[in-house]
Design a protein around this motif. Sequence first.
Motif, PDB file in Angstrom:
ATOM      1  N   GLU A  96       0.833  -1.210   0.000  1.00  0.00           N
ATOM      2  CA  GLU A  96       0.000   0.000   0.000  1.00  0.00           C
ATOM      3  C   GLU A  96       0.864   1.254   0.000  1.00  0.00           C
ATOM      4  OE1 GLU A  96      -3.942   1.803   2.212  1.00  0.00           O
ATOM      5  OE2 GLU A  96      -2.755   0.266   3.238  1.00  0.00           O
ATOM      6  N   GLN A  97       1.906   1.280   0.824  1.00  0.00           N
ATOM      7  CA  GLN A  97       2.779   2.451   0.880  1.00  0.00           C
ATOM      8  C   GLN A  97       3.482   2.681  -0.457  1.00  0.00           C
ATOM      9  OE1 GLN A  97       5.305   1.489   4.204  1.00  0.00           O
ATOM     10  NE2 GLN A  97       3.918   2.403   5.708  1.00  0.00           N
ATOM     11  N   THR A  98       3.906   1.593  -1.097  1.00  0.00           N
ATOM     12  CA  THR A  98       4.597   1.712  -2.379  1.00  0.00           C
ATOM     13  C   THR A  98       3.676   2.296  -3.445  1.00  0.00           C
ATOM     14  OG1 THR A  98       6.019  -0.173  -1.846  1.00  0.00           O
ATOM     15  CG2 THR A  98       5.843   0.435  -4.166  1.00  0.00           C
ATOM     16  N   LEU A  99       2.435   1.837  -3.488  1.00  0.00           N
ATOM     17  CA  LEU A  99       1.485   2.351  -4.470  1.00  0.00           C
ATOM     18  C   LEU A  99       1.078   3.789  -4.154  1.00  0.00           C
ATOM     19  CD1 LEU A  99      -0.780  -0.802  -4.975  1.00  0.00           C
ATOM     20  CD2 LEU A  99       0.821   0.185  -6.625  1.00  0.00           C
ATOM     21  N   ARG A 100       0.806   4.070  -2.889  1.00  0.00           N
ATOM     22  CA  ARG A 100       0.359   5.421  -2.518  1.00  0.00           C
ATOM     23  C   ARG A 100       1.462   6.458  -2.710  1.00  0.00           C
ATOM     24  NH1 ARG A 100      -4.541   5.991  -0.292  1.00  0.00           N
ATOM     25  NH2 ARG A 100      -5.638   4.117   0.406  1.00  0.00           N
ATOM     26  N   ALA A 101       2.719   6.033  -2.625  1.00  0.00           N
ATOM     27  CA  ALA A 101       3.822   6.973  -2.855  1.00  0.00           C
ATOM     28  C   ALA A 101       3.788   7.537  -4.267  1.00  0.00           C
ATOM     29  CB  ALA A 101       5.158   6.279  -2.597  1.00  0.00           C
ATOM     30  N   SER A 102       3.166   6.811  -5.194  1.00  0.00           N
ATOM     31  CA  SER A 102       3.028   7.276  -6.580  1.00  0.00           C
ATOM     32  C   SER A 102       1.631   7.796  -6.874  1.00  0.00           C
ATOM     33  CB  SER A 102       3.360   6.131  -7.550  1.00  0.00           C
ATOM     34  OG  SER A 102       4.668   5.649  -7.337  1.00  0.00           O
ATOM     35  N   LEU A 145       1.406  -2.879 -12.768  1.00  0.00           N
ATOM     36  CA  LEU A 145       0.059  -2.513 -12.345  1.00  0.00           C
ATOM     37  C   LEU A 145      -0.170  -1.015 -12.497  1.00  0.00           C
ATOM     38  CD1 LEU A 145      -2.640  -3.263 -11.010  1.00  0.00           C
ATOM     39  CD2 LEU A 145      -1.504  -3.033  -8.786  1.00  0.00           C
ATOM     40  N   LYS A 146       0.797  -0.204 -12.080  1.00  0.00           N
ATOM     41  CA  LYS A 146       0.658   1.251 -12.199  1.00  0.00           C
ATOM     42  C   LYS A 146       0.579   1.672 -13.663  1.00  0.00           C
ATOM     43  CE  LYS A 146       4.170   2.116  -9.399  1.00  0.00           C
ATOM     44  NZ  LYS A 146       5.173   2.886  -8.608  1.00  0.00           N
ATOM     45  N   ASN A 147       1.375   1.044 -14.506  1.00  0.00           N
ATOM     46  CA  ASN A 147       1.328   1.365 -15.935  1.00  0.00           C
ATOM     47  C   ASN A 147      -0.020   0.992 -16.541  1.00  0.00           C
ATOM     48  OD1 ASN A 147       3.948   2.359 -15.947  1.00  0.00           O
ATOM     49  ND2 ASN A 147       4.849   0.383 -16.477  1.00  0.00           N
ATOM     50  N   TYR A 148      -0.591  -0.109 -16.073  1.00  0.00           N
ATOM     51  CA  TYR A 148      -1.891  -0.555 -16.590  1.00  0.00           C
ATOM     52  C   TYR A 148      -2.996   0.414 -16.175  1.00  0.00           C
ATOM     53  CZ  TYR A 148      -6.094  -3.442 -17.086  1.00  0.00           C
ATOM     54  OH  TYR A 148      -7.339  -3.914 -17.413  1.00  0.00           O
ATOM     55  N   VAL A 149      -2.980   0.825 -14.899  1.00  0.00           N
ATOM     56  CA  VAL A 149      -4.013   1.745 -14.410  1.00  0.00           C
ATOM     57  C   VAL A 149      -3.863   3.109 -15.072  1.00  0.00           C
ATOM     58  CG1 VAL A 149      -4.905   2.913 -12.355  1.00  0.00           C
ATOM     59  CG2 VAL A 149      -4.231   0.509 -12.229  1.00  0.00           C
ATOM     60  N   GLY A 150      -2.619   3.531 -15.293  1.00  0.00           N
ATOM     61  CA  GLY A 150      -2.370   4.802 -15.972  1.00  0.00           C
ATOM     62  C   GLY A 150      -2.275   5.960 -15.007  1.00  0.00           C
ATOM     63  N   SER A 193     -10.087  -5.731 -10.056  1.00  0.00           N
ATOM     64  CA  SER A 193     -10.084  -6.166 -11.458  1.00  0.00           C
ATOM     65  C   SER A 193      -8.785  -5.761 -12.151  1.00  0.00           C
ATOM     66  CB  SER A 193     -11.287  -5.574 -12.197  1.00  0.00           C
ATOM     67  OG  SER A 193     -11.289  -4.153 -12.096  1.00  0.00           O
ATOM     68  N   ASP A 194      -8.209  -4.625 -11.750  1.00  0.00           N
ATOM     69  CA  ASP A 194      -6.919  -4.208 -12.306  1.00  0.00           C
ATOM     70  C   ASP A 194      -5.830  -5.211 -11.934  1.00  0.00           C
ATOM     71  OD1 ASP A 194      -8.111  -1.834 -13.253  1.00  0.00           O
ATOM     72  OD2 ASP A 194      -7.722  -0.815 -11.346  1.00  0.00           O
ATOM     73  N   VAL A 195      -5.832  -5.619 -10.668  1.00  0.00           N
ATOM     74  CA  VAL A 195      -4.824  -6.572 -10.195  1.00  0.00           C
ATOM     75  C   VAL A 195      -4.969  -7.900 -10.923  1.00  0.00           C
ATOM     76  CG1 VAL A 195      -3.948  -7.823  -8.191  1.00  0.00           C
ATOM     77  CG2 VAL A 195      -4.737  -5.459  -7.939  1.00  0.00           C
ATOM     78  N   ALA A 196      -6.207  -8.387 -11.023  1.00  0.00           N
ATOM     79  CA  ALA A 196      -6.444  -9.671 -11.684  1.00  0.00           C
ATOM     80  C   ALA A 196      -6.037  -9.630 -13.146  1.00  0.00           C
ATOM     81  CB  ALA A 196      -7.913 -10.054 -11.556  1.00  0.00           C
ATOM     82  N   ALA A 197      -6.207  -8.455 -13.782  1.00  0.00           N
ATOM     83  CA  ALA A 197      -5.889  -8.336 -15.204  1.00  0.00           C
ATOM     84  C   ALA A 197      -4.395  -8.288 -15.467  1.00  0.00           C
ATOM     85  CB  ALA A 197      -6.549  -7.079 -15.775  1.00  0.00           C
ATOM     86  N   VAL A 198      -3.621  -7.804 -14.490  1.00  0.00           N
ATOM     87  CA  VAL A 198      -2.197  -7.573 -14.740  1.00  0.00           C
ATOM     88  C   VAL A 198      -1.304  -8.527 -13.959  1.00  0.00           C
ATOM     89  CG1 VAL A 198      -0.331  -5.881 -14.645  1.00  0.00           C
ATOM     90  CG2 VAL A 198      -2.640  -5.156 -15.244  1.00  0.00           C
ATOM     91  N   VAL A 199      -1.382  -8.466 -12.647  1.00  0.00           N
ATOM     92  CA  VAL A 199      -0.408  -9.194 -11.837  1.00  0.00           C
ATOM     93  C   VAL A 199      -0.586 -10.691 -11.954  1.00  0.00           C
ATOM     94  CG1 VAL A 199       0.497  -9.551  -9.516  1.00  0.00           C
ATOM     95  CG2 VAL A 199      -0.210  -7.269 -10.250  1.00  0.00           C
ATOM     96  N   SER A 200      -1.810 -11.174 -11.839  1.00  0.00           N
ATOM     97  CA  SER A 200      -2.001 -12.624 -11.871  1.00  0.00           C
ATOM     98  C   SER A 200      -1.619 -13.198 -13.224  1.00  0.00           C
ATOM     99  CB  SER A 200      -3.454 -12.982 -11.539  1.00  0.00           C
ATOM    100  OG  SER A 200      -4.344 -12.378 -12.449  1.00  0.00           O
ATOM    101  N   ASN A 201      -1.888 -12.460 -14.308  1.00  0.00           N
ATOM    102  CA  ASN A 201      -1.528 -12.965 -15.631  1.00  0.00           C
ATOM    103  C   ASN A 201      -0.036 -12.848 -15.890  1.00  0.00           C
ATOM    104  OD1 ASN A 201      -4.094 -13.671 -16.351  1.00  0.00           O
ATOM    105  ND2 ASN A 201      -4.588 -11.695 -17.254  1.00  0.00           N
TER     106      ASN A 201
END
Length: 357
Positions: free
Chosen positions: A156-162, A192-197, A205-213
């Motif tokens: 969470e901290q890593t994502l929120r930092a961006s 994941l960040k690149n996918y969300v934009g 759904s973003d996580v399932a579309a990117v990270v799991s695949n």
Amino acid sequence: MKLKEQELAGRLKKGETPCVVLLFGAEQGRIARQAQALSLWALGGDADADFDAESFQAGELKDDDAISRFSSSLRALPFLAPRRLVRLKEAHTLPAAAREELKLYLKDPADSTLLLITAGELEAKNAVRKTVEGMDAGWAAPFYPLEGAAFTQWIEQTLRASGFAPERDALELLTELLTGDTRAAEPELEKLKNYVGEPGPVLVSDVAAVVSNASLHSGFELVAQLVAGNAPAALNTMARLWEHDAEPIPLLGLIAARIRRIAIAQTLLAEGAQPKSIAGKLRIFWKEQDAFFAQCRQLSPRLLAAALEQCLEADKGLKGMDGRPPEQVMESLVMALASLFGARGRPQSGSGSSRRG
């Protein structure tokens, strides 16, 4: 002296100046970031690394010439920087002769040099670790993989930092898919960040579309197949994972983490805890909770302990201890676990379950 990871920055801010720092452990991602911070501190903003920094791979210090160059570098004076920086990487691979030379240096380290040692896991009896831990001017800090809530907090901290705000289910899924090794997790978070934009909410759904695949495609499916004892289906899933460039170590982490969580949940259930409370404590993704607690009912503690032993052997294999390719190590693990879990429903020899009277 022995320090915790969190204490390093505070001691530098207080003006303490170590001559030797040892960073070791399984969590190489955080070790790399801490080593970078210490390097910047040692060299200062105006230094030229070409003059004041030198790096050595421990495993290459095999002959007298290489050991002599290493020793000379440690005693050289800084040119432009406040102090000289000497990096010794992968110290767990240090040959015996170089290790003895290093122990001699540690008895009288140069005040003008920071010797920054990084390593994988080191036992408490390791000579280099013991020596640095016993030094007043030496710092030794272990870096352990983040688990459970601590790893979720790091994500969470890593994502929120961006500027990205993951929803609760997205965090739970990320915790389940990734491992506690931040080095392996960081590239997946970047994808994941690149996918969300644009910065903003991150949905499950973003996580399932990117990270799991991208990293652990069909990881949940694989674990379910193993627990069901379905070896053919599990091997087919493994083949798909290799096609999607899955990394063996994170995949092993997913399998082992699931087994450990089942074991912990069984203990909590036996103590009277409610499934909802356990799911929150262990951060079980809500869509997986029914299957998870079904597995808790199906598997005995003896089977889980045996399964974790198999995972430990696979971990040794992935570290090159038995010479097999990583894919072969993981496929052997899949067969062993599927056989182990599949055997729970088969009658034991001499159990009296035969139709013959």
